[in-house]
Design an enzyme around this catalytic site. Structure first.
Site, PDB file in Angstrom:
ATOM      1  N   GLY A  12       0.785  -1.232   0.000  1.00  0.00           N
ATOM      2  CA  GLY A  12       0.000   0.000   0.000  1.00  0.00           C
ATOM      3  C   GLY A  12       0.813   1.277   0.000  1.00  0.00           C
ATOM      4  O   GLY A  12       0.295   2.336   0.348  1.00  0.00           O
ATOM      5  N   ASN A  14       1.847   3.060  -2.509  1.00  0.00           N
ATOM      6  CA  ASN A  14       1.251   4.031  -3.450  1.00  0.00           C
ATOM      7  C   ASN A  14      -0.047   4.611  -2.886  1.00  0.00           C
ATOM      8  O   ASN A  14      -0.320   5.805  -3.043  1.00  0.00           O
ATOM      9  CB  ASN A  14       0.977   3.370  -4.807  1.00  0.00           C
ATOM     10  CG  ASN A  14       2.200   3.381  -5.701  1.00  0.00           C
ATOM     11  OD1 ASN A  14       2.593   4.414  -6.232  1.00  0.00           O
ATOM     12  ND2 ASN A  14       2.833   2.224  -5.842  1.00  0.00           N
ATOM     13  N   LEU A  90      -3.973  -6.977  -7.568  1.00  0.00           N
ATOM     14  CA  LEU A  90      -3.461  -8.076  -8.386  1.00  0.00           C
ATOM     15  C   LEU A  90      -4.508  -8.818  -9.208  1.00  0.00           C
ATOM     16  O   LEU A  90      -4.165  -9.614 -10.076  1.00  0.00           O
ATOM     17  CB  LEU A  90      -2.682  -9.066  -7.512  1.00  0.00           C
ATOM     18  CG  LEU A  90      -1.356  -8.497  -6.996  1.00  0.00           C
ATOM     19  CD1 LEU A  90      -0.620  -9.515  -6.149  1.00  0.00           C
ATOM     20  CD2 LEU A  90      -0.464  -8.029  -8.152  1.00  0.00           C
ATOM     21  N   ILE A  93      -9.589  -6.624 -13.395  1.00  0.00           N
ATOM     22  CA  ILE A  93     -10.846  -5.922 -13.129  1.00  0.00           C
ATOM     23  C   ILE A  93     -11.943  -6.548 -14.002  1.00  0.00           C
ATOM     24  O   ILE A  93     -11.798  -6.626 -15.223  1.00  0.00           O
ATOM     25  CB  ILE A  93     -10.707  -4.413 -13.433  1.00  0.00           C
ATOM     26  CG1 ILE A  93      -9.578  -3.797 -12.591  1.00  0.00           C
ATOM     27  CG2 ILE A  93     -12.015  -3.668 -13.180  1.00  0.00           C
ATOM     28  CD1 ILE A  93      -9.758  -3.909 -11.091  1.00  0.00           C
ATOM     29  N   ASN A 107      -4.297   2.695 -13.738  1.00  0.00           N
ATOM     30  CA  ASN A 107      -3.434   1.681 -13.131  1.00  0.00           C
ATOM     31  C   ASN A 107      -1.981   2.149 -13.218  1.00  0.00           C
ATOM     32  O   ASN A 107      -1.621   2.904 -14.123  1.00  0.00           O
ATOM     33  CB  ASN A 107      -3.580   0.351 -13.880  1.00  0.00           C
ATOM     34  CG  ASN A 107      -2.726  -0.753 -13.249  1.00  0.00           C
ATOM     35  OD1 ASN A 107      -2.656  -0.878 -12.026  1.00  0.00           O
ATOM     36  ND2 ASN A 107      -2.076  -1.557 -14.076  1.00  0.00           N
ATOM     37  N   HIS A 109       1.878   0.439 -13.424  1.00  0.00           N
ATOM     38  CA  HIS A 109       2.590  -0.823 -13.635  1.00  0.00           C
ATOM     39  C   HIS A 109       4.097  -0.546 -13.544  1.00  0.00           C
ATOM     40  O   HIS A 109       4.574   0.449 -14.092  1.00  0.00           O
ATOM     41  CB  HIS A 109       2.231  -1.396 -15.013  1.00  0.00           C
ATOM     42  CG  HIS A 109       2.836  -2.748 -15.241  1.00  0.00           C
ATOM     43  ND1 HIS A 109       2.270  -3.900 -14.755  1.00  0.00           N
ATOM     44  CD2 HIS A 109       3.981  -3.119 -15.876  1.00  0.00           C
ATOM     45  CE1 HIS A 109       3.040  -4.930 -15.079  1.00  0.00           C
ATOM     46  NE2 HIS A 109       4.084  -4.486 -15.750  1.00  0.00           N
ATOM     47  N   ASP A 150      -2.997  -4.726 -18.766  1.00  0.00           N
ATOM     48  CA  ASP A 150      -1.869  -3.811 -19.031  1.00  0.00           C
ATOM     49  C   ASP A 150      -1.837  -3.233 -20.435  1.00  0.00           C
ATOM     50  O   ASP A 150      -0.768  -2.882 -20.935  1.00  0.00           O
ATOM     51  CB  ASP A 150      -0.529  -4.530 -18.759  1.00  0.00           C
ATOM     52  CG  ASP A 150      -0.363  -4.933 -17.308  1.00  0.00           C
ATOM     53  OD1 ASP A 150      -0.967  -4.274 -16.439  1.00  0.00           O
ATOM     54  OD2 ASP A 150       0.362  -5.905 -17.044  1.00  0.00           O
ATOM     55  N   GLU A 179       7.390   5.880  -9.059  1.00  0.00           N
ATOM     56  CA  GLU A 179       5.929   5.721  -9.000  1.00  0.00           C
ATOM     57  C   GLU A 179       5.329   6.756  -8.050  1.00  0.00           C
ATOM     58  O   GLU A 179       4.312   7.378  -8.344  1.00  0.00           O
ATOM     59  CB  GLU A 179       5.552   4.323  -8.490  1.00  0.00           C
ATOM     60  CG  GLU A 179       5.878   3.217  -9.470  1.00  0.00           C
ATOM     61  CD  GLU A 179       5.417   1.850  -8.976  1.00  0.00           C
ATOM     62  OE1 GLU A 179       4.405   1.772  -8.252  1.00  0.00           O
ATOM     63  OE2 GLU A 179       6.064   0.853  -9.320  1.00  0.00           O
TER      64      GLU A 179
HETATM   65  C1  GRF Z   1       3.731  -1.158  -7.536  1.00  0.00           C
HETATM   66  O1  GRF Z   1       5.008  -1.491  -7.990  1.00  0.00           O
HETATM   67  C2  GRF Z   1       2.794  -0.951  -8.701  1.00  0.00           C
HETATM   68  O2  GRF Z   1       3.446  -0.526  -9.863  1.00  0.00           O
HETATM   69  C3  GRF Z   1       2.247  -2.329  -8.927  1.00  0.00           C
HETATM   70  O3  GRF Z   1       2.120  -2.876  -7.647  1.00  0.00           O
HETATM   71  C4  GRF Z   1       3.080  -2.290  -6.767  1.00  0.00           C
HETATM   72  C5  GRF Z   1       2.344  -1.822  -5.553  1.00  0.00           C
HETATM   73  O4  GRF Z   1       3.228  -1.418  -4.571  1.00  0.00           O
HETATM   74  N1  GRF Z   1       1.009  -2.295  -9.685  1.00  0.00           N
HETATM   75  P1  GRF Z   1       2.702  -0.751  -3.223  1.00  0.00           P
HETATM   76  O5  GRF Z   1       1.796  -1.767  -2.530  1.00  0.00           O
HETATM   77  O6  GRF Z   1       1.960   0.486  -3.583  1.00  0.00           O
HETATM   78  O7  GRF Z   1       3.960  -0.473  -2.462  1.00  0.00           O
END
Ligand code: GRF
Length: 196
Positions: A12, A14, A90, A93, A107, A109, A150, A179
């Protein structure tokens, strides 16, 4: 103010970063709900800490898939969701959700798509493949979600340099840092710079 619902299954970081961008005023939006398929994940704890309404399920609960998809969709409507933000979610959708939110699902990636994208490329698997192929650069891609894994239209790609000595986890760290810089910015641009 647009209503966001975040979907996440992982640690989590992000998600947390998006919440900070909101409290710092850099992202003008409200997180009205959170969806996860991993009750034990860090992302669920973050939602709890921030008292964000949650829809958390466990596939071991033997849902009929159709019913689960419909239940998530009803919840999204109940929350008056404007945009869905995938932050390390993961599961694919379901089509009924993609169709109900056309061009409203973002999303992130951890690679420069189309490289290292599609089924099976997630988490460390991406960075290990980057390392194995001796790539000199990688990065992250923020894109809209359609019914192919993707493959939706790309909103932004940010690159990072890979040094020959970088381990897969060092690559992962560099990408994650990128990110965190990019995602709130792109969300802000996307949701607040065009009429709804
Ligand atoms: C990130 O690397 C994102 O690109 C991918 O899943 C990861 C999530 O990381 N879709 P976090 O849980 O936000 O640290």
């Amino acid at each position: 103010m647009k209503n966001l619902v975040v979907f996440a299954s992982g640690s989590g970081s992000n998600f947390k970063n998006i919440l900070s961008a909101i409290s710092d005023g850099k992202l003008k939006a409200k997180v009205v709900g959170f969806v996860s398929n991993k009750p034990e994940s860090g992302s669920v704890l973050i939602a709890q800490e921030h008292k964000i309404p949650r829809f958390v399920f466990d596939l071991k609960q033997k849902f009929e898939t159709g019913d689960l998809d419909q239940a998530i969709l009803s919840q999204l409507k109940y929350w008056n969701t404007d945009y869905i933000i995938l932050a390390g979610y993961l599961l694919k959708i379901p089509e009924i959700i993609v169709d109900a939110f056309p061009n409203k699902i973002l999303n992130i990636h951890p690679s420069l798509l189309p490289k290292y994208g599609g089924k099976g490329f997630y988490g460390m698997k991406v960075h290990e493949a980057v390392k194995l192929n001796n790539e000199t650069e990688t990065g992250c891609t923020i894109h809209l979600v359609n019914n192919e894994f993707d493959e939706g239209p790309i909103l932004r790609q940010s690159k990072v340099i890979v040094s020959p000595n970088d381990s897969a986890s060092q690559i992962a760290e560099k990408v994650l840092e990128q990110e965190h810089l990019s995602y709130p910015e792109v969300i802000e641009e996307f949701i607040n710079s065009k009429p709804k």
